[in-house]
Design a protein around this motif. Sequence first.
Motif, PDB file in Angstrom:
ATOM      1  N   VAL A 281      -4.305  -2.513  -1.625  1.00  0.00           N
ATOM      2  CA  VAL A 281      -2.997  -3.037  -1.280  1.00  0.00           C
ATOM      3  C   VAL A 281      -3.141  -4.501  -0.890  1.00  0.00           C
ATOM      4  O   VAL A 281      -4.215  -4.972  -0.529  1.00  0.00           O
ATOM      5  N   GLU A 282      -2.027  -5.212  -0.964  1.00  0.00           N
ATOM      6  CA  GLU A 282      -2.066  -6.640  -0.698  1.00  0.00           C
ATOM      7  C   GLU A 282      -2.099  -6.941   0.798  1.00  0.00           C
ATOM      8  O   GLU A 282      -2.835  -7.803   1.247  1.00  0.00           O
ATOM      9  N   ASN A 283      -1.267  -6.262   1.575  1.00  0.00           N
ATOM     10  CA  ASN A 283      -1.279  -6.441   3.025  1.00  0.00           C
ATOM     11  C   ASN A 283      -0.816  -5.148   3.677  1.00  0.00           C
ATOM     12  O   ASN A 283      -0.619  -4.133   3.005  1.00  0.00           O
ATOM     13  N   ILE A 284      -0.648  -5.170   4.974  1.00  0.00           N
ATOM     14  CA  ILE A 284      -0.348  -3.944   5.704  1.00  0.00           C
ATOM     15  C   ILE A 284       1.050  -3.417   5.433  1.00  0.00           C
ATOM     16  O   ILE A 284       1.349  -2.269   5.774  1.00  0.00           O
ATOM     17  N   ALA A 285       1.916  -4.205   4.835  1.00  0.00           N
ATOM     18  CA  ALA A 285       3.266  -3.747   4.519  1.00  0.00           C
ATOM     19  C   ALA A 285       3.405  -3.281   3.075  1.00  0.00           C
ATOM     20  O   ALA A 285       4.478  -2.815   2.689  1.00  0.00           O
ATOM     21  N   ASP A 286       2.353  -3.385   2.289  1.00  0.00           N
ATOM     22  CA  ASP A 286       2.419  -3.014   0.879  1.00  0.00           C
ATOM     23  C   ASP A 286       2.440  -1.498   0.727  1.00  0.00           C
ATOM     24  O   ASP A 286       1.870  -0.760   1.529  1.00  0.00           O
ATOM     25  N   ASP A 287       3.115  -1.045  -0.316  1.00  0.00           N
ATOM     26  CA  ASP A 287       3.197   0.382  -0.628  1.00  0.00           C
ATOM     27  C   ASP A 287       2.940   0.560  -2.116  1.00  0.00           C
ATOM     28  O   ASP A 287       3.832   0.370  -2.942  1.00  0.00           O
ATOM     29  N   PRO A 288       1.711   0.920  -2.511  1.00  0.00           N
ATOM     30  CA  PRO A 288       1.405   1.058  -3.947  1.00  0.00           C
ATOM     31  C   PRO A 288       2.162   2.183  -4.627  1.00  0.00           C
ATOM     32  O   PRO A 288       2.216   2.224  -5.846  1.00  0.00           O
ATOM     33  N   SER A 289       2.747   3.110  -3.870  1.00  0.00           N
ATOM     34  CA  SER A 289       3.478   4.217  -4.482  1.00  0.00           C
ATOM     35  C   SER A 289       4.832   3.802  -5.042  1.00  0.00           C
ATOM     36  O   SER A 289       5.458   4.578  -5.764  1.00  0.00           O
ATOM     37  N   LEU A 290       5.305   2.605  -4.725  1.00  0.00           N
ATOM     38  CA  LEU A 290       6.580   2.135  -5.271  1.00  0.00           C
ATOM     39  C   LEU A 290       6.415   1.832  -6.752  1.00  0.00           C
ATOM     40  O   LEU A 290       5.497   1.117  -7.155  1.00  0.00           O
TER      41      LEU A 290
ATOM     42  N   THR B  92       7.307 -12.372   3.855  1.00  0.00           N
ATOM     43  CA  THR B  92       7.527 -12.356   5.301  1.00  0.00           C
ATOM     44  C   THR B  92       8.986 -12.098   5.672  1.00  0.00           C
ATOM     45  O   THR B  92       9.285 -11.918   6.852  1.00  0.00           O
ATOM     46  N   GLY B  93       9.887 -12.084   4.699  1.00  0.00           N
ATOM     47  CA  GLY B  93      11.283 -11.824   4.996  1.00  0.00           C
ATOM     48  C   GLY B  93      11.637 -10.358   5.080  1.00  0.00           C
ATOM     49  O   GLY B  93      12.776 -10.013   5.403  1.00  0.00           O
ATOM     50  N   TRP B  94      10.657  -9.466   4.809  1.00  0.00           N
ATOM     51  CA  TRP B  94      10.910  -8.022   4.880  1.00  0.00           C
ATOM     52  C   TRP B  94      10.448  -7.518   6.243  1.00  0.00           C
ATOM     53  O   TRP B  94       9.278  -7.229   6.450  1.00  0.00           O
ATOM     54  N   PHE B  95      11.375  -7.448   7.190  1.00  0.00           N
ATOM     55  CA  PHE B  95      11.072  -6.965   8.527  1.00  0.00           C
ATOM     56  C   PHE B  95      12.361  -6.494   9.182  1.00  0.00           C
ATOM     57  O   PHE B  95      13.458  -6.639   8.633  1.00  0.00           O
TER      58      PHE B  95
ATOM     59  N   PRO C 128       6.143  -0.047  11.935  1.00  0.00           N
ATOM     60  CA  PRO C 128       6.099  -0.775  13.222  1.00  0.00           C
ATOM     61  C   PRO C 128       5.482  -2.166  13.114  1.00  0.00           C
ATOM     62  O   PRO C 128       5.878  -3.073  13.852  1.00  0.00           O
ATOM     63  N   VAL C 129       4.520  -2.350  12.191  1.00  0.00           N
ATOM     64  CA  VAL C 129       3.889  -3.663  12.066  1.00  0.00           C
ATOM     65  C   VAL C 129       4.829  -4.691  11.463  1.00  0.00           C
ATOM     66  O   VAL C 129       4.516  -5.884  11.468  1.00  0.00           O
ATOM     67  N   ARG C 130       5.954  -4.290  10.932  1.00  0.00           N
ATOM     68  CA  ARG C 130       6.949  -5.207  10.377  1.00  0.00           C
ATOM     69  C   ARG C 130       8.240  -5.170  11.196  1.00  0.00           C
ATOM     70  O   ARG C 130       9.325  -5.300  10.625  1.00  0.00           O
ATOM     71  N   CYS C 131       8.122  -5.010  12.501  1.00  0.00           N
ATOM     72  CA  CYS C 131       9.273  -5.035  13.395  1.00  0.00           C
ATOM     73  C   CYS C 131       9.035  -6.060  14.495  1.00  0.00           C
ATOM     74  O   CYS C 131       7.916  -6.247  14.954  1.00  0.00           O
ATOM     75  N   VAL C 132      10.113  -6.707  14.907  1.00  0.00           N
ATOM     76  CA  VAL C 132      10.082  -7.690  15.982  1.00  0.00           C
ATOM     77  C   VAL C 132      10.955  -7.179  17.114  1.00  0.00           C
ATOM     78  O   VAL C 132      12.125  -6.841  16.890  1.00  0.00           O
TER      79      VAL C 132
END
Length: 367
Positions: free
Chosen positions: A93-102, A114-117, A275-279
């Motif tokens: 995967v590219e980073n912690i927010a990536d989902d290869p199943s898509l 970075t805009g997906w949060f 959670p890693v993509r939440c502020v």
Amino acid sequence: MQASFTRSFAGGVAPIQATSTGRPAVCQSFATLAGAYPHVRLTSALSGPKLHQLTGTTLVSRRHEIVCFAVPASVPESVNDVAISLKPLPRAVENIADDPSLHNPLQRLHRLGTGWFGVIMEYEGVLVEDTSDLHSKAWEMLGEEEAKPRPLHWALKRAEGMKSEQAIQEVFCWSRNPMEVRRLTARKEEIYRQLLGDRTPLIPSGVRQLMEVLGKHQVPVAVACSAPEARVQPVLETTGLWPALEAVVTAEDVYRGRPDPEAYLLAAQKLQRPPVRCVVIGNSNQSVEAARECGMACVVVAGRNPLYELTAADLVVRQLEEISLVNLKQLFQLEDRVDPRAGTELEVEEEPEPAPYAKTLTLDRPW
């Protein structure tokens, strides 16, 4: 004549191209592969009208069969006269927010940016004005009315952000009886409403502007608080903020309040964001502690509090007007690339053995 093969492995199927000239050469290539992998079932797709299958050393003719066979994980680059090239499917995967199943590459690309949060905001002190002084006074009046020990200042500060049931049992230590705890909680809410009166908590400056910017860029927003829903929902509907929120988590939805991250995790689940993509946008160190517990970024609105007391957060601002979309995006710029094949065990570094101690004799010589 060209024969194409595929390799079936854990995680997908990779093709193997084997090129040769003439049908006898292809059969010889099959025999070579079968000899190299005796426990493997091979299937070939020839350019002719028939499909030939080889199992062991016997060649059987078939028509219209799917091309697929299994080989060990490690395959040599060439077997005698057959050139083999592997084309494995992407597994890292590219980073912690990536989902290869898509299956939609555009959706996967959008997740990498970075805009997906998602944004999780506290209720009091961020979305509406802070009324902690009224809560403290309500606790003191409740203690006097019930002949309970007067809560100390440090206990009142610790109870901020907690559920009323949690504060009664763990902070004030007034009762452990569930029925008594519920009765004291209901009475405290009545005293708070009497102190608040008919006025509606004010909306701090910058809240509506930030909500409009987040909505324009399709950033979902949720509210997580320890207040009861009967107090939160009417205020949000009256101020017009209810339609702009994707989710609202109140005291009835969780078992424990801050600094427990249960409310934040439930809000992230409702926002459909990891959670890693939440502020988290809070107003105290308890918000920072809860956000750090579940791996979320945290922005603190200091208000009247000293800034040096809130340096544990990723970003500290005096007012909500100082927060921009660019500031929130920058919180995810330092994400590391993740390889799921890499082991999670930590390697123990071996310390070098100290050199043997050598005695040194120094003589003072007169000059």
